[in-house]
Enzyme design. Structure first.
Site, PDB file in Angstrom:
ATOM      1  N   ASP A  12       0.804  -1.223   0.000  1.00 32.64           N
ATOM      2  CA  ASP A  12       0.000   0.000   0.000  1.00 32.64           C
ATOM      3  C   ASP A  12       0.837   1.273   0.000  1.00 32.64           C
ATOM      4  OD1 ASP A  12      -2.188  -1.686   0.115  1.00 32.64           O
ATOM      5  OD2 ASP A  12      -2.279  -1.628   2.299  1.00 32.64           O
ATOM      6  N   LYS A  15       1.795   2.129  -5.136  1.00 32.96           N
ATOM      7  CA  LYS A  15       2.318   1.569  -6.394  1.00 32.96           C
ATOM      8  C   LYS A  15       1.392   1.873  -7.575  1.00 32.96           C
ATOM      9  CE  LYS A  15       2.341  -2.438  -4.344  1.00 32.96           C
ATOM     10  NZ  LYS A  15       2.108  -2.079  -2.941  1.00 32.96           N
ATOM     11  N   GLY A  39      -4.519  -4.231  -3.807  1.00 32.32           N
ATOM     12  CA  GLY A  39      -5.503  -3.189  -4.136  1.00 32.32           C
ATOM     13  C   GLY A  39      -4.698  -1.967  -4.518  1.00 32.32           C
ATOM     14  N   HIS A  40      -4.655  -1.640  -5.795  1.00 36.20           N
ATOM     15  CA  HIS A  40      -3.830  -0.540  -6.278  1.00 36.20           C
ATOM     16  C   HIS A  40      -4.729   0.614  -6.707  1.00 36.20           C
ATOM     17  CE1 HIS A  40      -0.231  -3.436  -7.167  1.00 36.20           C
ATOM     18  NE2 HIS A  40      -0.632  -3.452  -5.930  1.00 36.20           N
ATOM     19  N   GLN A 221       1.976  -6.072  -3.135  1.00 37.35           N
ATOM     20  CA  GLN A 221       2.395  -6.164  -1.736  1.00 37.35           C
ATOM     21  C   GLN A 221       3.684  -5.348  -1.546  1.00 37.35           C
ATOM     22  OE1 GLN A 221       1.447  -9.591  -3.277  1.00 37.35           O
ATOM     23  NE2 GLN A 221      -0.462  -8.574  -2.836  1.00 37.35           N
TER      24      GLN A 221
HETATM   25  P1  GDP Z   1      -0.745   0.336  -3.543  1.00 45.49           P
HETATM   26  O1  GDP Z   1      -1.326  -0.952  -3.071  1.00 45.49           O
HETATM   27  O2  GDP Z   1       0.735   0.403  -3.318  1.00 45.49           O
HETATM   28  O3  GDP Z   1      -1.092   0.667  -4.973  1.00 45.49           O
HETATM   29  O4  GDP Z   1      -1.373   1.465  -2.621  1.00 45.49           O
HETATM   30  P2  GDP Z   1      -2.921   1.614  -2.218  1.00 45.49           P
HETATM   31  O5  GDP Z   1      -3.668   2.107  -3.385  1.00 45.49           O
HETATM   32  O6  GDP Z   1      -3.413   0.378  -1.550  1.00 45.49           O
HETATM   33  O7  GDP Z   1      -2.823   2.683  -1.056  1.00 45.49           O
HETATM   34  C1  GDP Z   1      -2.272   3.944  -1.263  1.00 45.49           C
HETATM   35  C2  GDP Z   1      -3.325   4.994  -0.873  1.00 45.49           C
HETATM   36  O8  GDP Z   1      -2.704   6.250  -0.757  1.00 45.49           O
HETATM   37  C3  GDP Z   1      -4.395   5.163  -1.932  1.00 45.49           C
HETATM   38  O9  GDP Z   1      -5.605   5.495  -1.316  1.00 45.49           O
HETATM   39  C4  GDP Z   1      -3.871   6.326  -2.773  1.00 45.49           C
HETATM   40  O10 GDP Z   1      -4.906   7.033  -3.430  1.00 45.49           O
HETATM   41  C5  GDP Z   1      -3.255   7.177  -1.705  1.00 45.49           C
HETATM   42  N1  GDP Z   1      -2.118   8.004  -2.131  1.00 45.49           N
HETATM   43  C6  GDP Z   1      -1.158   7.724  -3.061  1.00 45.49           C
HETATM   44  N2  GDP Z   1      -0.229   8.711  -3.087  1.00 45.49           N
HETATM   45  C7  GDP Z   1      -0.604   9.619  -2.164  1.00 45.49           C
HETATM   46  C8  GDP Z   1      -0.041  10.846  -1.707  1.00 45.49           C
HETATM   47  O11 GDP Z   1       1.026  11.288  -2.131  1.00 45.49           O
HETATM   48  N3  GDP Z   1      -0.727  11.505  -0.720  1.00 45.49           N
HETATM   49  C9  GDP Z   1      -1.890  11.026  -0.177  1.00 45.49           C
HETATM   50  N4  GDP Z   1      -2.479  11.730   0.787  1.00 45.49           N
HETATM   51  N5  GDP Z   1      -2.453   9.870  -0.599  1.00 45.49           N
HETATM   52  C10 GDP Z   1      -1.807   9.178  -1.559  1.00 45.49           C
HETATM   53  P1  IMO Z   2      -0.881  -4.191  -2.249  1.00 41.48           P
HETATM   54  O1  IMO Z   2      -0.416  -4.738  -3.561  1.00 41.48           O
HETATM   55  C1  IMO Z   2      -0.977  -4.588   2.081  1.00 41.48           C
HETATM   56  C2  IMO Z   2      -1.043  -8.632   3.718  1.00 41.48           C
HETATM   57  C3  IMO Z   2      -2.303  -9.071   4.443  1.00 41.48           C
HETATM   58  C4  IMO Z   2      -1.716 -10.061   5.434  1.00 41.48           C
HETATM   59  C5  IMO Z   2      -0.606 -10.729   4.630  1.00 41.48           C
HETATM   60  C6  IMO Z   2      -1.005 -12.037   3.972  1.00 41.48           C
HETATM   61  O2  IMO Z   2      -2.171  -3.479  -2.309  1.00 41.48           O
HETATM   62  O3  IMO Z   2       0.200  -3.402  -1.594  1.00 41.48           O
HETATM   63  P2  IMO Z   2      -2.566 -12.721   1.943  1.00 41.48           P
HETATM   64  O4  IMO Z   2      -3.951 -12.298   1.559  1.00 41.48           O
HETATM   65  O5  IMO Z   2      -1.548 -12.430   0.910  1.00 41.48           O
HETATM   66  O6  IMO Z   2      -2.525 -14.143   2.413  1.00 41.48           O
HETATM   67  O7  IMO Z   2      -2.216 -11.849   3.243  1.00 41.48           O
HETATM   68  O8  IMO Z   2      -0.231  -9.796   3.634  1.00 41.48           O
HETATM   69  N1  IMO Z   2      -1.256  -8.137   2.343  1.00 41.48           N
HETATM   70  C7  IMO Z   2      -1.187  -6.851   1.998  1.00 41.48           C
HETATM   71  N2  IMO Z   2      -1.016  -5.751   2.755  1.00 41.48           N
HETATM   72  N3  IMO Z   2      -1.071  -4.473   0.744  1.00 41.48           N
HETATM   73  C8  IMO Z   2      -1.224  -5.561  -0.025  1.00 41.48           C
HETATM   74  O9  IMO Z   2      -1.192  -5.519  -1.368  1.00 41.48           O
HETATM   75  C9  IMO Z   2      -1.330  -6.831   0.601  1.00 41.48           C
HETATM   76  N4  IMO Z   2      -1.507  -8.090   0.156  1.00 41.48           N
HETATM   77  C10 IMO Z   2      -1.454  -8.890   1.235  1.00 41.48           C
HETATM   78  O10 IMO Z   2      -2.944  -7.995   5.069  1.00 41.48           O
HETATM   79  O11 IMO Z   2      -1.126  -9.380   6.491  1.00 41.48           O
HETATM   80 MG    MG Z   3      -2.865  -1.606  -1.815  1.00 35.48          MG
END
Ligand code: GDP
Ligand code: IMO
Ligand code: MG
Length: 425
Positions: A12, A15, A39-40, A221
């Site tokens: 998270d 990415k 979840g991207h 991840q």
């Molecule tokens: P990913 O799994 O690495 O793609 O990241 P996620 O989408 O799960 O979580 C990142 C969260 O941070 C999302 O809700 C993005 O919209 C938000 N986000 C990304 N860059 C920024 C930033 O520079 N500032 C803030 N406040 N939010 C951001």
């Molecule tokens: P993105 O790509 C954050 C965490 C879960 C749990 C552990 C194992 O959005 O960054 P799993 O479902 O793979 O068996 O869970 O890994 N986890 C993540 N945490 N971002 C993710 O993906 C994750 N994918 C799995 O919360 O701790």
């Molecule tokens: Mg994510």
């Protein structure tokens, strides 16, 4: 050549946003591991999109998106994701390719995930319950289904055989479940997927590379969730580090060029497992609210804490990171003082910069450096050199400590709020 973009923390990091920002420079974006546990999030034109299995280059018209063999794919979620994109007039026949060697998640994988977690009681992993672990286990134990199998006449037979073995395990665990509805949905989704480009991804990618195409490998991840190097057993079931790219796409290490490592200006973790800098107090709650740290896949509140340099250095080492991207700097606007963990103090008093083998079993006390915060909004500042001096110092300090340039800083979820930075290194 292939550039890699991957998370250096516990996932998270942002990415999805950065892949979308960088995608115009690439002809191909490819996912190499993970599955619907990811979840991207992408934001542009005032709208937010969350992708789980489809690569984050999908909104860029000229970008080919590949789901690689290293991914575990849930057809039901794939169908939902595709239908969720219907307003964007994306030509999937030109822009989306799925490797036939991709492992398939079937409904009983999800049920098994829940059964294993229940059985673990207090020591549960905190899995997303998407069936990731069970699907990878079946792949490694050589009984899994691959996407190409759906084209075979004996698919149903292979499926039944696997489901029967799962049913035996579920009986052992005394786990109650409903399968009928999910199975119906699964077979509908399997028919749906047949309408897409199912390919030999390794040939497609290597042909592209031969033609000089630029490819971006999109990690899922984060490195600290890697099955080998994360805080085992509190990890996911794939190699989330750069090493996963070669096996997850079928490409040679000699083709890898830049490795972009992405990290938040602080830390978050969702699920169980060690988190040395975790803030369990009001500061942590403020960070969670300001960063809106709730899971993109499960909605669970993310645990929050200060930036952890030993962990960051470890991830940089494992991946051979060549450029750093710092995300969510704006979330630290609310703090007058910002802490950075520089070392760990172990129970025997040792001060170290290394992640101990028994990290899951011991109490680590972070050693902090405190820096002055900028305590002001960053909104509307489009030039990194015009950022508050405290943020510039924070960024320079990190890059000096880790020895890798921070070349981008992100200050909001939107595509446009991504500032290039001239490194001082
Ligand atoms: P990913 O799994 O690495 O793609 O990241 P996620 O989408 O799960 O979580 C990142 C969260 O941070 C999302 O809700 C993005 O919209 C938000 N986000 C990304 N860059 C920024 C930033 O520079 N500032 C803030 N406040 N939010 C951001
Ligand atoms: P993105 O790509 C954050 C965490 C879960 C749990 C552990 C194992 O959005 O960054 P799993 O479902 O793979 O068996 O869970 O890994 N986890 C993540 N945490 N971002 C993710 O993906 C994750 N994918 C799995 O919360 O701790
Ligand atoms: Mg994510």
């Amino acid at each position: 050549m292939i550039d890699i973009l991957l998370g250096l923390q516990w996932g998270d990091e942002g990415k999805g946003k950065i892949v979308d920002v960088l995608a115009p420079d690439y002809k191909v974006v490819a996912r190499f591991q993970g599955g619907p546990n990811a979840g991207h999030t992408l934001e542009f034109d005032g709208k937010k999109h969350v992708l789980h299995q489809i690569p984050s280059g999908i909104f860029r018209e000229d970008c080919i998106n590949i789901i690689g063999n290293g991914v575990v794919l849930d057809p039901i979620i794939f169908k939902k994701e595709i239908l969720g994109l219907k307003d964007y007039n994306i030509d999937f026949s030109k822009n989306l390719f799925v490797s036939k060697k991709t492992a398939v998640i079937i409904p009983t994988h999800r049920i098994l995930d829940a059964a294993y977690e229940n059985a673990k009681g207090k020591s549960k992993i905190g899995s997303t319950l998407k069936g990731i672990g069970p699907a990878y286990s079946d792949k490694i134990s050589r009984q899994g289904l691959r996407l190409g199998d759906i084209l075979s006449e004996s698919f149903k037979e292979k499926y039944e055989k696997l489901v029967n073995s799962h049913k035996q395990i579920l009986a052992f665990y005394n786990h109650e479940y409903q399968l009928e509805e999910a199975e119906k949905e699964f077979f509908e989704a399997v028919e749906f997927i047949k309408g897409f480009n199912l390919v030999d991804g390794e040939y497609l990618l290597n042909e592209q590379l031969k033609a000089g195409t630029k490819v971006l490998a999109e990690g899922a991840q984060g490195s600290l969730l890697d099955v080998d190097f994360g805080s085992y057993p509190f990890v996911t079931s794939s190699n989330t580090t750069a090493a996963g790219v070669c096996s997850g796409l079928g490409v040679s290490p000699s083709k890898i060029n830049e490795v972009y490592g992405i990290f938040k200006a602080y830390c978050t973790r969702v699920g169980s497992g060690p988190f040395p800098t975790e803030l369990l107090d009001d500061e942590g709650e403020r960070m969670r609210q300001e960063g809106w740290e709730f899971g993109s896949t499960t909605g669970r509140p993310r645990r929050t804490g200060w930036l952890d340099l030993p962990a960051l250095k470890y991830s940089i080492m494992l991946n051979g990171v060549t450029q750093l991207i710092m995300m969510k700097a704006d979330v630290l606007n609310i703090f007058d003082e910002i802490k950075i963990c520089t070392h760990y103090k172990l129970p025997d008093g040792t001060i170290t910069e290394e992640l101990p083998y028994d990290i899951c079993d011991i109490e680590i006390t972070p050693v902090y450096k405190t820096m002055k915060g900028w305590a002001t909004s960053l909104a509307g500042i489009n030039d990194f050199e015009k950022m508050p001096v405290e943020l510039q110092e924070y960024t320079s300090y990190i890059e000096r400590e880790v020895g890798v340039p921070v070349t981008y800083v992100s200050t909001s979820p939107d595509r446009t709020a991504t500032l290039e930075r001239k490194s001082g290194l």
